[in-house]
Design a protein around this motif. Structure first.
Motif: not given
Length: 453
Positions: A102-109, A126-130, A182-186
């Motif tokens: 349904r959507n994909v995202g990339i998250a440097p750091d 802008g979401f920080d996984f931490r 990371s790359v997130s594939v939802v």
């Protein structure tokens, strides 16, 4: 009626009458119970097979989109800046091919900077996984694995629930010492469940939960938690990393019909007990005869030739995305000598022994079958590299040949010859696959000087 009869004759008549009545009641109960159990067993077997199909559909759906998304992760690993600059094009191509993404995202750091499509997912930017420990743990699992990790179902920042494939990105591949992000594939797991047939499944109450990499289990995310405490059957659903556990409780659909049939049989049983008994015997013999060509080998209780041929036809059927597999052709060396020297009973025990060892050695997702005589077939799903196959073959040799079968004071040491062929979507028939594996197997047999069985 008893005039002229001696007391002994009267006693014997009454005794035989009582015995006949008791026998009639016993026969009626036996026949009725047998029929009911047979109907229930058939119903349960049908449910079992349908659940196995649901499991296969879920695995196929997740594996397909996970492998497609791997190409996106590869592009980001090779050149993160290029991926950012051309994000809309690259991510759009993935969504165009994938069914459940349904959507994909990339998250440097570990901070999401790019999401596609952006519409409806603005809250994720802008979401920080931490800041959310449950999601951060899954990102770290992927980093530790240095491979894709299937997380979820999890609550999304932008709303909704989904399964997420986490791909760790390292800037120094293949050393993988410098973590980039990371790359997130939802993936829409509700659609996956709908397409698999789980949401509309009839005949069982079903629940799902995640089994983590350390062997522990997560909370139930589909169905009732109580199903796992009192389940009639459980299936593992294999993911690229980890498993989903499926538990089911039977809910027979034709229970009213079964009860009605039982009442009818019992009501007329007292009048036609013997007729009913012999009729059921004949029906049972017909039933056994009709199932001689069932899908399981009578001796070893593993899938038979018909089963594996049907499986190969399905795996090699035309499809948009064929999954690779390897076919092992296994032959027992010196089997004829066992039959000649120790008898066919010893040979049967050896076949059952080898079958059990093979089943215990390969993965749950693989299929072991008796192809005929002293020949076995193993279908290894997702295996396409010779290094993998050789490792598995070596493990099979060690497992089967390491311990002898002790039978009536005799030690029978199994010896195998194993050939294989690989399917990765090429234009080849089942007969050619079998012939290639058989040819390679006989080359191994010649090396062992087993030119004849």
């Amino acid at each position: 009626m008893f005039s002229g009869s001696s007391p002994i004759e009267k006693f014997l008549f009454m005794l035989l009458t009582a015995i006949f009545v008791a026998a009639s009641v016993f026969v009626v109960n036996t026949v009725t119970d047998f029929f009911v159990e047979m109907e229930i067993s058939n119903e349960k077997e049908s449910i079992h097979q349908n659940l196995a199909l649901v499991r296969s559909n879920i695995e196929a759906g997740i594996y397909k989109d996970t492998y497609l998304a791997d190409s996106l992760a590869t592009v980001v690993s090779i050149d993160p800046d290029f991926a950012k600059e051309n994000w809309t094009i690259i991510a759009g191509k993935l969504l165009g091919k994938a069914r459940y993404v349904r959507n994909v995202g990339i998250a440097p750091d570990n901070v999401i900077t790019h999401v596609y499509p952006l519409e409806g997912n603005e809250a994720a930017v802008g979401f920080d996984f931490r800041t959310r420990s449950e999601q951060y743990k899954t990102v770290m699992f992927a980093k530790e694995l240095q491979s894709v990790y299937i997380a979820g179902p999890v609550e999304l920042v932008q709303g909704g629930v989904a399964i997420i494939a986490r791909y760790p990105i390292f800037s120094d591949y293949p050393t993988n010492g410098d973590y980039w992000g990371s790359v997130s594939v939802v993936m829409d797991y509700e659609t996956i469940l709908d397409d698999s047939g789980l949401s509309s499944f009839e005949g069982a109450e079903i629940s799902l939960r995640k089994q983590r990499l350390d062997g522990s289990t997560g909370p139930v995310f589909y169905g009732k938690a109580s199903t796992f405490g009192n389940s009639d059957m459980e299936f593992p659903i294999n993911l690229p990393t980890g498993k989903l556990l499926l538990a089911a409780n039977y809910q027979l659909r034709n229970i009213e019909q079964i009860q009605f049939t039982e009442a009818v049989v019992r009501s007329i049983g007292g009048f036609v007990a013997l007729i009913c008994y012999f009729s059921v015997v004949l029906l049972y013999r017909s039933y056994k005869s009709a199932h001689k060509d069932s899908l399981h080998d009578e001796l070893t209780r593993i899938p038979n030739r018909r089963f594996v041929i049907t499986l190969l036809e399905r795996l090699m059927a035309p499809a948009d995305n064929k999954q690779p597999f390897a076919l092992l052709y296994i032959d027992l060396n010196g089997f004829k000598l066992v039959n000649d020297n120790l008898g066919h009973e010893a040979g049967d025990e050896l076949l059952k022994y080898v079958a059990n060892r093979l089943v215990d050695t390969v993965r749950a997702s693989d299929t072991v079958s008796r192809f005929g005589g002293d020949e076995f077939m193993v279908v290894l799903r997702g295996v396409s590299k010779q290094e993998q196959i050789k490792k598995i073959v070596k493990h099979i040799y060690q497992s089967v040949e390491s311990d002898p079968l002790v039978w009536c004071g005799n030690q029978i040491k199994p010896s195998l010859s194993i050939g294989y062929s690989i399917y990765h979507g090429q234009d080849i028939s089942i007969q050619q696959m079998l012939a290639n594996a058989d040819k390679y197997m006989y080359e191994q047999k010649k090396k062992l000087k087993y030119l004849t069985k």
